[in-house]
Design an enzyme around this catalytic site. Structure first.
Site: not given
Length: 601
Positions: A70, A236, A427-430, A472, A527, A586
């Site tokens: 097995s 193995h 997250d710092g990417d906008c 997003t 938002t 945003g």
């Protein structure tokens, strides 16, 4: 201070609990009968076998029995079913089943009228125990043949010695091909000779970045150094031919060399010639994601064609014969030869024949493989149709360009500020995403030939946003702009008309309603909607772009005091650190665009 728990030791304790009493192995075998009702389970002997009423009409058939330790799931019991194995016998993890287990399978769990083919991978324990059972069956009057599959080239002739090639992933093709022949009524002699023929035309080699953890044996003590790859690793944990550090193209180059190089006397088992029909078989050793397997397949096919002038007529990839959670894969090449068995029984036809087995993942029928497979849809058809569908609504493209340029430049200038805000609450990417989209739109508009048709003008911008803004925010802007194009079109009365603030207000309102279908965000949720809503509502009611932009600015400013209810700000950082100081990134970025736009109008 409390000591940090050693998760590896905890896992070892868990493994001991699970494995005790062979619970893990028996549970996995029993599960096969739940996914395929035509199978039965002999639990004391760990045998999965086809139920008597699962055999189709057409007379008796050769039974094929395989198996092994097995830990190689879905091999071998996972290949029991119509068109493949008649029974599979399992040992404990990485240990051969006993001869008595196999004997019970041969004499008590499969039909024997046309004989029994006992076939396993070429490992000493398996060969001895399955071979002993085969001899007992023959002594008992059952026509029986035994064969050990050896397809590995990672360990060459010199190291392999008298033992010969190990059996690894490519051996599953041997089982599939002879299983199909047995299903079609082939004789025991034909099945046995075909196993030999297929194996004589088969080469495989594996590679792995790590040894595997065996349940019940405690934490791994011997870890491979980070970045090392064992070329030729067995199923193995056995070592291969060399340890290297390489990227994927370099690794594939080495592996294909071992499989195909005619000058490597130690490993040259099959002489592939130009014009040979070849099957490529890629096997996941258990711990590689399907994303990575896809990349491996693509690189293998690319180098086979470029370096060896081989274009496989079949490419099979999946998880067939694992080494528990092995972080590696094996690649196999099968040279197709005439079997001499007549129509419908070529190696390829037998490989293509459907099988009702949990582990056989080859859903593409031969008709699809053999079709021309050259037609494509025109990638530009949708864009051309969209461009050709004009409206009666016009704008001044130069003025529109200048207004958008002013807004987009403010977005680009605000990138550092927006990024700083998003680093605190997201997250710092906008900021970077907005800047990337703004630069791409500016570049597109600066290329010239901007249409005066308002819908066409928007449709020129939409794909740029779709292709250059991710995350997003990118999705929201793309949806809104597509909806805005539809909203503008809805204002078309059928006669020529220039877009004004009133028409833009109505179109923007329509777009906002459409956007609300895809996001629950509303004013007050912190938002970009806190800036977008007041802009659209004010423009519609007043027709004043500057007043609308001021309302958007007020809305963005108000987000500083809002509690987040959507997005990463809900769970990133402590609200006490930014409440009242940091706006929604945003909303702030959109505010900058709208202010710049208003100043230029």
């Amino acid at each position: 201070m409390p000591q940090k728990r050693d998760c590896r030791n905890l896992k070892a304790v868990y493994d001991q609990l699970v494995v005790s009493g062979t619970i893990l192995v028996n549970g996995a075998l029993r599960a096969l009968t739940l996914t395929n009702p035509s199978l039965a389970f002999d639990e004391p002997n760990k045998i999965i076998y086809r139920r008597p009423d699962s055999f189709s009409s057409g007379g008796a058939k050769v039974s094929i029995i395989s198996g092994g330790g097995s830990g190689h799931e879905p091999g071998f019991a996972g290949f029991v079913g119509k068109g493949l194995l008649t029974a599979g016998v399992a040992g404990t993890i990485f240990a051969s089943p006993s001869a008595e287990q196999v004997r019970r399978a041969v004499l008590g769990r499969v039909p024997t009228e046309k004989g029994v083919m006992v076939i396993t991978m070429n490992y000493t324990g398996d060969v001895l125990n399955f071979g002993m059972a085969a001899e007992k069956a023959k002594a008992g009057g059952v026509a029986t043949e035994f064969y050990a599959i050896g397809d590995d080239v990672g360990v060459g002739r010199e190291k392999g010695g008298k033992v010969g090639r190990r059996g690894i992933g490519g051996g599953i093709m041997v089982l599939k091909i002879i299983g199909a022949l047995a299903e079609l009524g082939g004789s025991l002699d034909q099945v046995y000779k075909l196993a030999q023929q297929v194996c004589a035309n088969l080469v495989s080699v594996g590679s792995s970045m790590e040894h595997v953890h065996v349940p019940g044996r405690g934490p791994m003590e011997s870890l491979m150094p980070v970045g090392d790859i064992e070329v030729g690793m067995g199923i193995h944990n056995e070592p291969g031919s060399q340890t290297i550090q390489a990227d994927l193209p370099e690794l594939i180059k080495i592996m294909l060399g071992q499989l195909l190089d005619p000058n490597d006397n130690d490993r040259h088992y099959v002489d592939f010639k130009k014009g040979d029909q070849v099957v490529l078989f890629v096997n996941n050793l258990g711990g590689v994601s399907m994303l990575e397997i896809g990349g491996i397949v693509a690189e293998l096919v690319k180098q086979l064609k470029a370096d060896w002038d081989i274009v496989p007529i079949r490419v099979l990839a999946g998880t067939y014969l694992t080494s528990l959670n092995g972080l590696g894969f094996s690649a196999s090449l099968l040279r197709l030869q005439d079997t001499g068995l007549g129509a419908g029984k070529s190696m390829l036809e037998l490989l293509d024949l459907p099988a009702e087995a949990y582990g056989w993942a080859a859903p593409i029928p031969k008709e699809t493989w053999e079709a021309s497979n050259e037609g494509t849809f025109d990638n530009n058809a949708a864009s051309a149709q969209q461009a050709a569908s004009k409206s009666n609504l016009t704008l001044n493209p130069d003025k529109a360009h200048e207004a958008l340029k002013a807004g987009l430049q403010k977005v680009i200038a605000a990138e550092a500020e927006v990024t700083r805000f998003d680093t605190i609450v997201g997250d710092g990417d906008c900021g970077i995403g907005l800047k990337r989209g703004a630069e791409a739109v500016l570049k597109e508009l600066s290329s010239g030939n901007n249409p005066s048709d308002a819908v066409a003008f928007l449709n020129k911008i939409v794909p740029v946003v779709e292709e250059n803004m991710d995350g997003t925010s990118g999705a929201i802007y793309a949806i809104f702009l597509n909806a805005l194009a539809a909203g503008v079109r809805a204002q078309d009365s059928g006669s020529a008309q220039e877009m004004d603030a009133k028409l833009w207000g109505q179109a923007l309102t329509s777009a906002l309603e459409d956007l609300k279908k895809y996001t629950p965000a509303a004013p007050g949720d912190r938002t970009l909607m806190d800036a977008l809503f007041p802009f659209v509502e004010t423009l519609k009611s007043s027709g004043d772009v500057k007043q609308a932009a001021k309302k958007a600015e007020d809305g963005a400013e108000s987000t500083k005091a809002m509690k987040a209810s959507l997005g990463r700000a809900v769970y990133v950082g402590s609200e006490s650190e930014w409440m009242g100081k940091v706006p929604d990134p945003g909303a702030w970025g959109l505010k900058e665009f709208l202010l710049g736009l208003a100043d230029a109008v």
